[in-house]
Design an enzyme around this catalytic site. Structure first.
Site, PDB file in Angstrom:
ATOM      1  N   ASP A  18      28.631  39.115  52.868  1.00 24.39           N
ATOM      2  CA  ASP A  18      29.479  38.387  51.915  1.00 24.39           C
ATOM      3  C   ASP A  18      30.345  37.341  52.601  1.00 24.39           C
ATOM      4  OD1 ASP A  18      28.589  40.242  49.907  1.00 24.39           O
ATOM      5  OD2 ASP A  18      30.071  41.659  50.679  1.00 24.39           O
ATOM      6  N   LYS A  21      27.490  33.017  53.315  1.00 25.97           N
ATOM      7  CA  LYS A  21      26.250  32.430  53.847  1.00 25.97           C
ATOM      8  C   LYS A  21      25.590  31.545  52.804  1.00 25.97           C
ATOM      9  CE  LYS A  21      24.610  36.513  54.513  1.00 25.97           C
ATOM     10  NZ  LYS A  21      25.823  37.255  54.189  1.00 25.97           N
ATOM     11  N   GLY A  45      23.350  39.091  47.450  1.00 23.45           N
ATOM     12  CA  GLY A  45      23.818  38.250  46.355  1.00 23.45           C
ATOM     13  C   GLY A  45      24.522  37.043  46.924  1.00 23.45           C
ATOM     14  N   HIS A  46      23.839  35.922  46.923  1.00 24.33           N
ATOM     15  CA  HIS A  46      24.472  34.702  47.407  1.00 24.33           C
ATOM     16  C   HIS A  46      25.045  33.974  46.204  1.00 24.33           C
ATOM     17  CE1 HIS A  46      23.200  35.063  51.401  1.00 24.33           C
ATOM     18  NE2 HIS A  46      21.991  34.577  51.286  1.00 24.33           N
ATOM     19  N   GLN A 226      23.059  40.044  53.959  1.00 26.34           N
ATOM     20  CA  GLN A 226      24.030  41.022  54.495  1.00 26.34           C
ATOM     21  C   GLN A 226      24.657  40.492  55.793  1.00 26.34           C
ATOM     22  OE1 GLN A 226      20.723  42.775  53.748  1.00 26.34           O
ATOM     23  NE2 GLN A 226      21.391  42.949  51.653  1.00 26.34           N
ATOM     24  N   GLY A 304      29.805  43.709  41.537  1.00 27.89           N
ATOM     25  CA  GLY A 304      31.170  43.596  41.036  1.00 27.89           C
ATOM     26  C   GLY A 304      32.134  44.551  41.727  1.00 27.89           C
ATOM     27  N   PRO A 306      34.861  46.095  44.135  1.00 26.69           N
ATOM     28  CA  PRO A 306      35.919  45.490  44.950  1.00 26.69           C
ATOM     29  C   PRO A 306      35.601  45.660  46.432  1.00 26.69           C
ATOM     30  CG  PRO A 306      36.724  47.479  43.837  1.00 26.69           C
ATOM     31  CD  PRO A 306      35.327  47.241  43.349  1.00 26.69           C
TER      32      PRO A 306
HETATM   33  P1  GDP Z   1      27.136  35.550  50.920  1.00 30.36           P
HETATM   34  O1  GDP Z   1      26.351  36.729  50.468  1.00 30.36           O
HETATM   35  O2  GDP Z   1      27.424  35.584  52.385  1.00 30.36           O
HETATM   36  O3  GDP Z   1      26.578  34.247  50.462  1.00 30.36           O
HETATM   37  O4  GDP Z   1      28.552  35.668  50.272  1.00 30.36           O
HETATM   38  P2  GDP Z   1      28.912  35.800  48.725  1.00 30.36           P
HETATM   39  O5  GDP Z   1      28.220  34.739  47.978  1.00 30.36           O
HETATM   40  O6  GDP Z   1      28.794  37.186  48.265  1.00 30.36           O
HETATM   41  O7  GDP Z   1      30.458  35.547  48.804  1.00 30.36           O
HETATM   42  C1  GDP Z   1      30.936  34.380  49.082  1.00 30.36           C
HETATM   43  C2  GDP Z   1      31.914  34.024  47.987  1.00 30.36           C
HETATM   44  O8  GDP Z   1      32.872  33.251  48.558  1.00 30.36           O
HETATM   45  C3  GDP Z   1      31.300  33.201  46.869  1.00 30.36           C
HETATM   46  O9  GDP Z   1      31.938  33.489  45.666  1.00 30.36           O
HETATM   47  C4  GDP Z   1      31.595  31.768  47.299  1.00 30.36           C
HETATM   48  O10 GDP Z   1      31.706  30.871  46.223  1.00 30.36           O
HETATM   49  C5  GDP Z   1      32.908  31.971  47.957  1.00 30.36           C
HETATM   50  N1  GDP Z   1      33.188  31.060  49.048  1.00 30.36           N
HETATM   51  C6  GDP Z   1      32.344  30.607  50.017  1.00 30.36           C
HETATM   52  N2  GDP Z   1      33.015  29.817  50.868  1.00 30.36           N
HETATM   53  C7  GDP Z   1      34.305  29.771  50.418  1.00 30.36           C
HETATM   54  C8  GDP Z   1      35.491  29.150  50.888  1.00 30.36           C
HETATM   55  O11 GDP Z   1      35.520  28.462  51.899  1.00 30.36           O
HETATM   56  N3  GDP Z   1      36.642  29.364  50.173  1.00 30.36           N
HETATM   57  C9  GDP Z   1      36.667  30.141  49.067  1.00 30.36           C
HETATM   58  N4  GDP Z   1      37.825  30.305  48.436  1.00 30.36           N
HETATM   59  N5  GDP Z   1      35.567  30.748  48.605  1.00 30.36           N
HETATM   60  C10 GDP Z   1      34.403  30.573  49.274  1.00 30.36           C
END
Ligand code: GDP
Length: 427
Positions: A18, A21, A45-46, A226, A304, A306
């Protein structure tokens, strides 16, 4: 990131997942010919934000949002076809052309209905905090040489005998759990018969396709899901996922040689989060956790749930730099810390008067440690509008400089918001 010497790049999470990425891959995909997923399943989940719209992608590589980019799902992924098609349909409905641009490895193992049933009925899965989508049981079948691969769908008789054997095994497990539920081979077979034409039309030898693209000089991004600390070998075992999330897993999970990967970018948050059980040495107390969770919207994109939150842990990231061979870091969510008065960085773990600088293999060791922190004054200025390093407040730069130093890896990107344009390239 791409230049004449970097043509194939792997992007990994360097904490517990999370890290953002999805956004980095989305930004980098713009200059790319191919984006390829190499492990995990529909538990990833991206979240990518385009304009005002936020899209969550579970299996389709986020490069799909850029017209002209080809996407593939490698053999290292366990494929949930039903959920893949739902995702493709949703993308198509919102105007994204997927047809002819998304390819699936014919060697990928399938997540079948009986895997989901076993996962849902398993108390062990719940204890470890899995998403219950059948990923773990599908990987177990793969390693036990009991899996069903995409290419098996081409051969109905073989498929029937594999599914029957898999179902029998799943039912023995369900019985062992004391569950009254049972899987049905005919149900799985008829579901597979329905999806077969569409699936087979997308399937190919992805390793060969990527190799051919590499030979033609294409730019290729290998997208991890992940995070490194969830890697089945290098993570906080047994609180890990079932696949190799680290950069080495990319070669295996795509079907290319390790030497053909030119660089590795590790994505980290400016703090730390993790979902589910397992160690998180720098975890905040509940009040601070709740505060940062709200500021950073730290709730799982897939479930969802936390997320647990803590300070940035340089021991963890230094370890990730090592096991992945990271050539650069991308620090995301710096803006989430904008309002904090003081910010800490964990530089080592103290135990029995000694300082431990390397992340241990035995997570029981972490029970007895006290994180050693270095404190920084907060910048108390919004950073969301910064587009160059010089735009960042001096305290934020000080903080990032120290992160870079402690992690022994240069920071190449700093992300300051959810939008595509809210990113600073430092190179
Ligand atoms: P991933 O699985 O690594 O892609 O991460 P997720 O998508 O689960 O979580 C990343 C969350 O952080 C998403 O809701 C993005 O929109 C948000 N996000 C990514 N980069 C930033 C940032 O620089 N600032 C903020 N506030 N949110 C970010």
């Amino acid at each position: 990131m791409f230049d004449s010497s970097i043509r194939t790049l792997v992007v990994v999470g360097a904490q517990w997942g999370d890290e953002g990425k999805g956004k980095l891959v989305d930004v980098l995909a713009e200059g790319c010919d191919w984006v390829v997923r190499y492990q995990g399943g529909a538990n990833a989940g991206h979240t990518v934000q385009i304009g005002e719209e936020s899209t969550v992608l579970h299996q389709v590589p986020s490069g799909i949002l850029h017209p002209g980019v080809h996407c593939a799902i490698g053999n290292g992924v366990v494929l949930d076809v039903e959920s893949l098609f739902a995702e493709i349909d949703a993308l198509t409905q919102s105007g994204v052309v997927v047809d002819g641009r998304l390819h699936v490895s014919d060697r990928a193992n399938l997540v079948l209905p009986y895997h989901k049933l076993v996962d849902k009925e398993s108390a062990a899965s719940r204890a470890i905090g899995t998403t219950g989508r059948g990923i773990g049981p599908a990987y177990e079948d793969k390693v036990a040489r009991r899996g069903v691969r995409v290419l098996d769908v081409r051969h109905p008789a073989r498929l029937r005998s594999l599914v029957e054997a898999g179902t029998m095994h799943a039912n023995r497990i369900l019985e062992g759990f004391g569950s009254a539920k049972r899987a049905d081979a005919d149900y799985t077979l008829s579901a597979l018969a329905e999806i077969a034409p569409r699936l087979l039309a997308m399937s190919k030898d992805v390793g060969l396709t990527v190799h051919t693209a590499q030979k033609s000089g294409a730019t290729i991004l290998l997208e991890g899901a992940q995070g490194s600390l969830l890697d089945v070998d290098h993570g906080t075992y047994p609180f890990v996922t079932s696949s190799s999330t680290t950069a080495g897993g990319a070669a295996i999970g795509v079907g290319i040689g390790p030497r053909s990967i030119d660089a590795a970018l590790g994505v980290v948050k400016a703090y730390t989060t993790r979902v589910g059980a397992g160690p998180l040495p720098t975890e905040f107390d509940e009040a601070m956790s709740e505060h940062v969770r709200k500021l950073g919207n730290e709730f799982g994109a897939t479930t969802g749930r936390p997320r647990r939150c803590g300070w940035f842990d340089a021991v963890v990231v230094r370890y990730a730099v090592r096991v992945n061979g990271l050539t650069a870091l991308a620090v995301t969510k710096l803006d989430v810390l904008d309002t904090l008065d003081r910010i800490a960085l964990c530089t080592g773990y103290e135990i029995a008067g000694e300082v431990m600088e390397h992340f241990p293999g035995d997570i029981a060791v972490l029970d007895g440690i006290t994180p050693r922190y270095e404190w920084f004054d907060g910048w108390r200025t919004p950073t969301g509008g910064a587009r160059r390093v010089d735009d960042l407040p001096v305290n934020a730069r000080r903080y990032l400089d120290r992160v870079e130093e402690l992690c022994e890896c240069p920071i190449r990107y700093v992300s300051v918001g959810t939008r595509r344009d809210q990113i600073i390239g430092t190179g």
